[in-house]
Design an enzyme around this catalytic site. Structure first.
Site, PDB file in Angstrom:
ATOM      1  N   THR A  60      34.070  -5.149  12.071  1.00 26.83           N
ATOM      2  CA  THR A  60      35.214  -5.401  11.191  1.00 26.83           C
ATOM      3  C   THR A  60      36.560  -5.377  11.905  1.00 26.83           C
ATOM      4  O   THR A  60      37.581  -5.588  11.264  1.00 26.83           O
ATOM      5  CB  THR A  60      35.251  -4.366  10.050  1.00 26.83           C
ATOM      6  OG1 THR A  60      35.220  -3.045  10.608  1.00 26.83           O
ATOM      7  CG2 THR A  60      34.081  -4.558   9.107  1.00 26.83           C
ATOM      8  N   TYR A  61      36.600  -5.145  13.199  1.00 26.98           N
ATOM      9  CA  TYR A  61      37.890  -5.174  13.895  1.00 26.98           C
ATOM     10  C   TYR A  61      38.470  -6.584  13.819  1.00 26.98           C
ATOM     11  O   TYR A  61      37.873  -7.544  14.305  1.00 26.98           O
ATOM     12  CB  TYR A  61      37.741  -4.764  15.353  1.00 26.98           C
ATOM     13  CG  TYR A  61      37.497  -3.292  15.594  1.00 26.98           C
ATOM     14  CD1 TYR A  61      37.596  -2.352  14.572  1.00 26.98           C
ATOM     15  CD2 TYR A  61      37.173  -2.823  16.863  1.00 26.98           C
ATOM     16  CE1 TYR A  61      37.377  -0.998  14.802  1.00 26.98           C
ATOM     17  CE2 TYR A  61      36.948  -1.475  17.108  1.00 26.98           C
ATOM     18  CZ  TYR A  61      37.054  -0.572  16.064  1.00 26.98           C
ATOM     19  OH  TYR A  61      36.822   0.763  16.300  1.00 26.98           O
TER      20      TYR A  61
END
Length: 320
Positions: A60-61
């Site tokens: 999810t970065y």
């Protein structure tokens, strides 16, 4: 560069892990200070040149663009089997359910441009999925070759112990690393989680070893975009600023005593506490050079006691 074995595995990692939260498209609106593909590659290449072979990102970065930038840079600069790639799963639909884990690993592998990751880390403890379902799903990834080893991140000690127990009781793959919140300004995991990690020979690879820069300078805040906009760091550290500035002062005093930087004192303390590979996020190559310099710093027992003396209990942050 120095290298150590990761837990009970045959994986050898550098004494520093390059964190990739600073890489990715700002349009994802995760962080305003993230670097574009070329800037990210510059940092990654410099880390590789320094001998850093351990690199950590997450699904999810920056909405997956961190993994994409990392994958491109690795393909251009080093053979896949010469680098230890870690990514994470949890902050996604379904958290750590079997379906979510199977979906998210495939997405991460595609974005990274590889057919396996060396270390697959659960980003948090999942209160909504039975531990047995999670551990079996992770074990299956190891069996089919999509993952070499498993790691965990911030959680309570009893949660980590129970997950390791589930793996042992069922003959499934256990965790070999713990990516927890740990630095001179936040030491709550010394109570239970870290002793449990030692019990299982789990390597410590803490995030935020410099407390989002607060251990690297005398000024608590700076005019950088990250310092102004990093609400996570503000929530973690600003509430205890009045008591923690005393620790920062002591880091500075020791850095003056030994003629090194505050960063190097803070990281030397980590190594003295048995940390295998702290995660270093960097937006400039000079920050990596500074960090690596800590390998030449050896703290005495009196130095460690001096750094730790002013610590007072903090509210738990991270294991949420």
């Amino acid at each position: 560069m120095e290298y150590l074995q990761l837990g009970n595995s045959d994986i050898k990692v550098s004494r520093f892990c390059l964190g990739c939260m600073s890489f990715g498209d700002p349009a994802s609106k995760m962080h305003a200070w993230t670097l574009n593909p070329d800037q990210s590659e510059t940092i990654i290449k410099h880390a590789l040149d320094l001998g850093i072979n351990f690199i950590d990102t997450a699904n999810t970065y920056s909405a997956g663009t961190s993994e994409e930038y990392l994958g491109r840079a690795i393909k251009k600069n080093i053979a896949r089997d010469k680098v230890i790639l870690a990514t994470k799963v949890y902050f996604n639909e379904g958290h750590l359910s079997k379906a979510a884990i199977e979906r998210e690993i495939d997405g991460s592998l595609k974005r990274l441009g590889t057919d396996y990751v060396d270390l697959y880390i659960i980003h948090r403890f999942d209160y909504t999925t039975p531990m047995e379902e999670t551990m079996q799903a992770l074990h299956n990834l190891v069996k089919v070759g999509k993952v070499r080893a498993l790691g965990a991140s911030a959680m309570y000690g009893y949660q980590f112990y129970n997950m390791q127990l589930v793996a042992k009781q069922n003959g499934w793959t256990p965790f070999i690393s713990m990516q927890n919140h740990y630095n001179l300004l936040y030491r709550e995991d010394e109570r239970e989680l870290i002793p449990i990690c030692h019990q299982f020979n789990v390597s410590l690879t803490p995030y935020s070893p410099l407390a989002a820069g607060r251990l690297a300078r005398l000024e608590w805040q700076t005019d950088t975009l990250r310092s102004k906009t990093d609400q996570t760091a503000i929530a973690k550290y600003d509430g205890t600023q009045k008591m923690d500035v005393n620790i920062v002062q002591r880091v500075h005093q020791l850095s003056e005593k030994y003629g090194v930087t505050m960063t190097q004192i803070a990281l030397a303390w980590q190594f003295a506490k048995g940390v295998t590979s702290p995660i270093i996020g960097a937006t400039k190559t000079k920050y990596l050079d500074d960090a690596v310099g800590s390998l030449k710093v050896s703290l005495l027992k009196d130095d460690i006691a001096y750094l730790e003396e002013q610590y007072t209990p903090h509210r738990v942050v991270g294991a949420l």
